[in-house]
Design a protein around this motif. Sequence first.
Motif, PDB file in Angstrom:
ATOM      1  N   ARG A   1       0.839  -1.211   0.000  1.00 58.83           N
ATOM      2  CA  ARG A   1       0.000   0.000   0.000  1.00 58.83           C
ATOM      3  C   ARG A   1       0.869   1.254   0.000  1.00 58.83           C
ATOM      4  N   TYR A   2       2.143   1.123   0.325  1.00 57.89           N
ATOM      5  CA  TYR A   2       3.029   2.285   0.347  1.00 57.89           C
ATOM      6  C   TYR A   2       3.816   2.420  -0.955  1.00 57.89           C
ATOM      7  N   GLY A   3       3.740   1.432  -1.812  1.00 60.88           N
ATOM      8  CA  GLY A   3       4.509   1.484  -3.045  1.00 60.88           C
ATOM      9  C   GLY A   3       4.829   0.077  -3.537  1.00 60.88           C
ATOM     10  N   ARG A   4       5.854  -0.023  -4.383  1.00 58.41           N
ATOM     11  CA  ARG A   4       6.198  -1.303  -4.974  1.00 58.41           C
ATOM     12  C   ARG A   4       7.189  -2.050  -4.086  1.00 58.41           C
ATOM     13  N   VAL A   5       6.783  -3.208  -3.622  1.00 56.81           N
ATOM     14  CA  VAL A   5       7.658  -4.047  -2.804  1.00 56.81           C
ATOM     15  C   VAL A   5       8.547  -4.869  -3.738  1.00 56.81           C
ATOM     16  N   THR A   6       9.858  -4.699  -3.592  1.00 56.38           N
ATOM     17  CA  THR A   6      10.771  -5.428  -4.477  1.00 56.38           C
ATOM     18  C   THR A   6      11.228  -6.744  -3.868  1.00 56.38           C
ATOM     19  N   LYS A   7      11.258  -6.808  -2.525  1.00 53.82           N
ATOM     20  CA  LYS A   7      11.750  -8.035  -1.904  1.00 53.82           C
ATOM     21  C   LYS A   7      11.255  -8.128  -0.474  1.00 53.82           C
ATOM     22  N   VAL A   8      10.933  -9.340  -0.068  1.00 51.40           N
ATOM     23  CA  VAL A   8      10.599  -9.606   1.332  1.00 51.40           C
ATOM     24  C   VAL A   8      11.517 -10.717   1.797  1.00 51.40           C
ATOM     25  N   TYR A   9      12.185 -10.490   2.916  1.00 50.70           N
ATOM     26  CA  TYR A   9      13.148 -11.476   3.419  1.00 50.70           C
ATOM     27  C   TYR A   9      12.835 -11.804   4.869  1.00 50.70           C
ATOM     28  N   VAL A  10      12.581 -13.078   5.128  1.00 43.19           N
ATOM     29  CA  VAL A  10      12.389 -13.561   6.493  1.00 43.19           C
ATOM     30  C   VAL A  10      13.543 -14.517   6.790  1.00 43.19           C
ATOM     31  N   PRO A  11      14.460 -14.126   7.671  1.00 46.72           N
ATOM     32  CA  PRO A  11      15.609 -14.986   7.961  1.00 46.72           C
ATOM     33  C   PRO A  11      15.177 -16.366   8.427  1.00 46.72           C
ATOM     34  N   GLU A  12      15.962 -17.350   8.021  1.00 48.14           N
ATOM     35  CA  GLU A  12      15.648 -18.733   8.386  1.00 48.14           C
ATOM     36  C   GLU A  12      15.622 -18.908   9.905  1.00 48.14           C
ATOM     37  N   ASP A  13      16.463 -18.154  10.598  1.00 49.31           N
ATOM     38  CA  ASP A  13      16.597 -18.376  12.045  1.00 49.31           C
ATOM     39  C   ASP A  13      15.679 -17.480  12.863  1.00 49.31           C
ATOM     40  N   SER A  14      14.607 -16.960  12.235  1.00 52.75           N
ATOM     41  CA  SER A  14      13.651 -16.174  13.014  1.00 52.75           C
ATOM     42  C   SER A  14      12.944 -17.108  13.997  1.00 52.75           C
ATOM     43  N   THR A  15      13.279 -16.975  15.252  1.00 46.72           N
ATOM     44  CA  THR A  15      12.684 -17.825  16.277  1.00 46.72           C
ATOM     45  C   THR A  15      11.728 -17.001  17.118  1.00 46.72           C
ATOM     46  N   ASP A  16      11.156 -17.629  18.126  1.00 43.85           N
ATOM     47  CA  ASP A  16      10.244 -16.916  19.011  1.00 43.85           C
ATOM     48  C   ASP A  16      10.963 -15.792  19.740  1.00 43.85           C
TER      49      ASP A  16
END
Length: 128
Positions: free
Chosen positions: A54-69
């Motif tokens: 909604r703010y513009g064109r998203v070129t990339k989304v990255y969620v690190p593999e080690d995103s833990t709780d």
Amino acid sequence: GGGREGDGHGFNPSPGGGPSPGAEDFRIFLQPEHPHSCGREWLDRSAIRGVFSRYGRVTKVYVPEDSTDRKQIAFVSMFTRAQMDKAVMSGPVVINGGRIMPSFARKGEPPGGGARQQQNQGGHGGGQ
């Protein structure tokens, strides 16, 4: 007959295969406003893309593999600096029920690095 020379020359794949040189990554750092009370549901690339588009064109989304709780983080890259500014300035967003704080992901600086502030001591303390 003379053998042909130069076979295979000129084929130089650029290492890394990233964006063209000089292209800046207008990246936003995302983390929950209240990490202890936020589930992992927000760590969803399509949900993040949907919110920030909604703010513009998203070129990339990255969620690190080690995103833990304990360390829930993600990154979203916008197409222009203006779009990145707008997304960050608009404050917390809700992604899959979690309140997420966007901030500028400065290059070459790990998120949450506060070690540099220790230089502001002002003078050297006298020993005993």
